[in-house]
Design an enzyme around this catalytic site. Structure first.
Site, PDB file in Angstrom:
ATOM      1  N   ASP A 184      -3.975  11.740  11.080  1.00 35.73           N
ATOM      2  CA  ASP A 184      -4.389  11.082   9.838  1.00 35.73           C
ATOM      3  C   ASP A 184      -5.210   9.835  10.135  1.00 35.73           C
ATOM      4  OD1 ASP A 184      -2.735   9.872   6.790  1.00 35.73           O
ATOM      5  OD2 ASP A 184      -4.741  10.652   7.179  1.00 35.73           O
ATOM      6  N   PHE A 234       4.317   9.905   2.502  1.00 36.70           N
ATOM      7  CA  PHE A 234       5.750   9.942   2.141  1.00 36.70           C
ATOM      8  C   PHE A 234       6.301   8.631   1.621  1.00 36.70           C
ATOM      9  CE2 PHE A 234       5.427  13.773   4.217  1.00 36.70           C
ATOM     10  CZ  PHE A 234       5.152  13.635   5.569  1.00 36.70           C
ATOM     11  N   GLY A 235       5.511   7.621   1.332  1.00 34.80           N
ATOM     12  CA  GLY A 235       6.202   6.438   0.840  1.00 34.80           C
ATOM     13  C   GLY A 235       5.257   5.298   0.541  1.00 34.80           C
ATOM     14  N   SER A 236       5.863   4.193   0.063  1.00 32.58           N
ATOM     15  CA  SER A 236       5.048   3.010  -0.228  1.00 32.58           C
ATOM     16  C   SER A 236       5.518   1.879   0.683  1.00 32.58           C
ATOM     17  CB  SER A 236       5.244   2.619  -1.688  1.00 32.58           C
ATOM     18  OG  SER A 236       6.612   2.298  -1.882  1.00 32.58           O
ATOM     19  N   VAL A 237       4.636   0.928   0.908  1.00 34.99           N
ATOM     20  CA  VAL A 237       4.906  -0.180   1.826  1.00 34.99           C
ATOM     21  C   VAL A 237       4.916  -1.483   1.037  1.00 34.99           C
ATOM     22  CG1 VAL A 237       4.175  -1.379   3.913  1.00 34.99           C
ATOM     23  CG2 VAL A 237       3.799   1.075   3.697  1.00 34.99           C
ATOM     24  N   GLY A 260       0.815  -1.207   0.000  1.00 30.40           N
ATOM     25  CA  GLY A 260       0.000   0.000   0.000  1.00 30.40           C
ATOM     26  C   GLY A 260       0.851   1.259   0.000  1.00 30.40           C
ATOM     27  N   LYS A 261       0.117   2.398  -0.021  1.00 31.13           N
ATOM     28  CA  LYS A 261       0.784   3.695  -0.031  1.00 31.13           C
ATOM     29  C   LYS A 261       0.477   4.421   1.266  1.00 31.13           C
ATOM     30  CE  LYS A 261       2.118   4.807  -4.560  1.00 31.13           C
ATOM     31  NZ  LYS A 261       3.230   3.896  -4.196  1.00 31.13           N
ATOM     32  N   GLY A 262       1.528   4.992   1.881  1.00 28.26           N
ATOM     33  CA  GLY A 262       1.272   5.770   3.100  1.00 28.26           C
ATOM     34  C   GLY A 262       1.681   7.197   2.840  1.00 28.26           C
TER      35      GLY A 262
HETATM   36  N1  LIG Z   1      -1.252   2.182   7.286  1.00 27.56           N
HETATM   37  C1  LIG Z   1      -1.165   2.552   6.255  1.00 27.56           C
HETATM   38  C2  LIG Z   1      -1.029   3.011   4.933  1.00 27.56           C
HETATM   39  C3  LIG Z   1       0.232   2.472   4.361  1.00 27.56           C
HETATM   40  N2  LIG Z   1       0.212   1.027   4.431  1.00 27.56           N
HETATM   41  C4  LIG Z   1       0.642   0.251   5.433  1.00 27.56           C
HETATM   42  C5  LIG Z   1       0.457  -1.058   5.051  1.00 27.56           C
HETATM   43  C6  LIG Z   1       0.747  -2.262   5.815  1.00 27.56           C
HETATM   44  N3  LIG Z   1       0.111  -3.375   5.389  1.00 27.56           N
HETATM   45  C7  LIG Z   1       0.278  -4.528   6.062  1.00 27.56           C
HETATM   46  N4  LIG Z   1      -0.382  -5.649   5.637  1.00 27.56           N
HETATM   47  C8  LIG Z   1      -1.139  -5.870   4.507  1.00 27.56           C
HETATM   48  C9  LIG Z   1      -1.503  -4.858   3.604  1.00 27.56           C
HETATM   49  C10 LIG Z   1      -2.256  -5.196   2.464  1.00 27.56           C
HETATM   50  C11 LIG Z   1      -2.655  -6.521   2.251  1.00 27.56           C
HETATM   51  C12 LIG Z   1      -3.404  -6.959   1.013  1.00 27.56           C
HETATM   52  C13 LIG Z   1      -4.877  -6.715   1.099  1.00 27.56           C
HETATM   53  C14 LIG Z   1      -5.550  -7.304  -0.143  1.00 27.56           C
HETATM   54  N5  LIG Z   1      -4.982  -6.805  -1.366  1.00 27.56           N
HETATM   55  C15 LIG Z   1      -3.543  -6.999  -1.479  1.00 27.56           C
HETATM   56  C16 LIG Z   1      -2.790  -6.423  -0.271  1.00 27.56           C
HETATM   57  C17 LIG Z   1      -2.306  -7.499   3.176  1.00 27.56           C
HETATM   58  C18 LIG Z   1      -1.565  -7.170   4.297  1.00 27.56           C
HETATM   59  N6  LIG Z   1       1.062  -4.647   7.175  1.00 27.56           N
HETATM   60  C19 LIG Z   1       1.708  -3.530   7.588  1.00 27.56           C
HETATM   61  C20 LIG Z   1       1.572  -2.304   6.949  1.00 27.56           C
HETATM   62  C21 LIG Z   1       2.396  -1.270   7.651  1.00 27.56           C
HETATM   63  C22 LIG Z   1       2.960  -2.049   8.838  1.00 27.56           C
HETATM   64  N7  LIG Z   1       2.513  -3.409   8.670  1.00 27.56           N
HETATM   65  C23 LIG Z   1      -0.121  -1.021   3.789  1.00 27.56           C
HETATM   66  N8  LIG Z   1      -0.254   0.276   3.431  1.00 27.56           N
END
Ligand SMILES: N#CCCn1cc(-c2nc(Nc3ccc(C4CCNCC4)cc3)nc3c2CCN3)cn1
Length: 305
Positions: free
Chosen positions: A152, A36-39, A32-34
């Site tokens: 946020d 200032f950056g992407s994760v 995902g996108k947060g």
């Molecule tokens: N907050 C905020 C905004 C930024 N951001 C943080 C994360 C993040 N996602 C996860 N886990 C995660 C994310 C998506 C899925 C799938 C869902 C179905 N489709 C495909 C993807 C699965 C598990 N774990 C994390 C983080 C940060 C710390 N641990 C993602 N975006």
């Protein structure tokens, strides 16, 4: 000290790892996108046999100097937080080649609340929603005890660790309230999530624990709307504003309808007591809004019933 190979094996080293070597980082997929950056989902695999742990790695947007400073503040913020309802810091990874650094955090397998509720709507009942709400509230009470304002809060920034545990994430906009003031004034609003903002945050860029309370009310609304995309706050506000567009900026229109006491409508099937809790979070004046500890008590009472 243990040789590298054995150090990587010892559980304590695995847990309090704070520097991750880029050469052992295996990219898996985008998360995902947060701010200032992407994760990204990565596996830290020093033994090279796919037994390493899965981690979430937040990479800084390339070469925007100001962001590096903000990113380092975000890292310092999350590193100082120790709470079951806040996503855990694991360490940092320096990539000298690109003179940049990444933030390593625990990986939460179920993703954000938005995707989770859209997918699992049929088996998440009101009790489960209230459990999630009380966990977010406890996380915010902890943040307040550390004098942090999140700034946020939104369902997109709430992550799901399991069917019974959610955590607050993305501390990219988090600020510490100065010891001699009740609020933090932002100089550069940037692209602000105004539909989650309290009126004073929109009009005066003032942020406080009470503006986080307003945003928590909007998160409650998202929660009890099952994060349905055609009932999201932005769409509901724009429908209301759209009707009387007069060239004013959207944020001024938004503040106007809030001044006229228009609020997000009760989500379908939302228990009346929960909706009234949301509306107390949306008191126009900050002092009218409840504290997180009052909200926590009200949510616990609702769970007992
Ligand atoms: N907050 C905020 C905004 C930024 N951001 C943080 C994360 C993040 N996602 C996860 N886990 C995660 C994310 C998506 C899925 C799938 C869902 C179905 N489709 C495909 C993807 C699965 C598990 N774990 C994390 C983080 C940060 C710390 N641990 C993602 N975006």
């Amino acid at each position: 000290p243990l040789p590298d190979r054995d150090r990587a094996l010892s559980p304590s080293h695995q847990q309090d790892q704070s520097v991750y070597e880029e050469r052992h980082l295996r990219y898996i997929s985008p998360l995902g996108k947060g701010n200032f950056g992407s994760v990204e989902l990565c596996r830290y695999d020093p033994l090279g046999d796919n037994t390493g742990e899965l981690i979430a790695v937040k990479k800084l947007q390339p070469n925007k100097q100001s962001n590096l400073e903000d990113f380092q503040k975000e890292i310092n913020t999350i590193r100082s937080l120790h709470c079951d309802y806040i996503v855990k810091y694991r360490g940092v990874c320096y990539s000298m080649g690109r003179l940049s650094m990444s933030l390593v955090m625990e990986y939460l397998p179920y993703g954000s609340l938005i995707g989770y509720l859209e997918k699992n709507r049929q088996h998440v009942n009101n009790r489960r929603m209230l459990l999630f709400a009380s966990q977010i509230c406890k996380g915010l009470e902890y943040l307040q005890s550390m004098r942090y304002v999140h700034r946020d809060l939104a369902a997109r920034n709430i992550l799901v660790a399991s069917d019974t545990l959610v955590k607050i994430a993305d501390f990219g906009l988090t600020k510490i309230i100065p010891f001699d003031k009740e609020y933090y004034r932002v100089t550069h609003p940037g692209e602000s999530p105004i539909f989650w903002y309290a009126p004073e945050s929109i009009t005066e860029s003032k942020f406080s624990h009470k503006s986080d309370v307003w945003s928590f009310g909007v998160v409650l609304h998202e929660l009890f709307s099952y994060c349905e995309h055609n009932r999201n706050p932005k769409r509901l506000y724009m429908q209301e504003i759209g009707n009387d567009m007069q060239g004013l900026s959207i944020s001024m229109h938004l503040v106007d309808i809030l001044k006229d006491n228009w609020r997000l409508p009760a989500p379908p099937l939302c228990p009346p007591r929960i909706y009234s809790m949301m509306t107390t979070c949306w008191g126009y004046r900050a002092e009218e809004r409840p504290t997180f500890s009052t909200l926590g008590d009200q949510i616990e009472t609702s769970i007992q019933d």
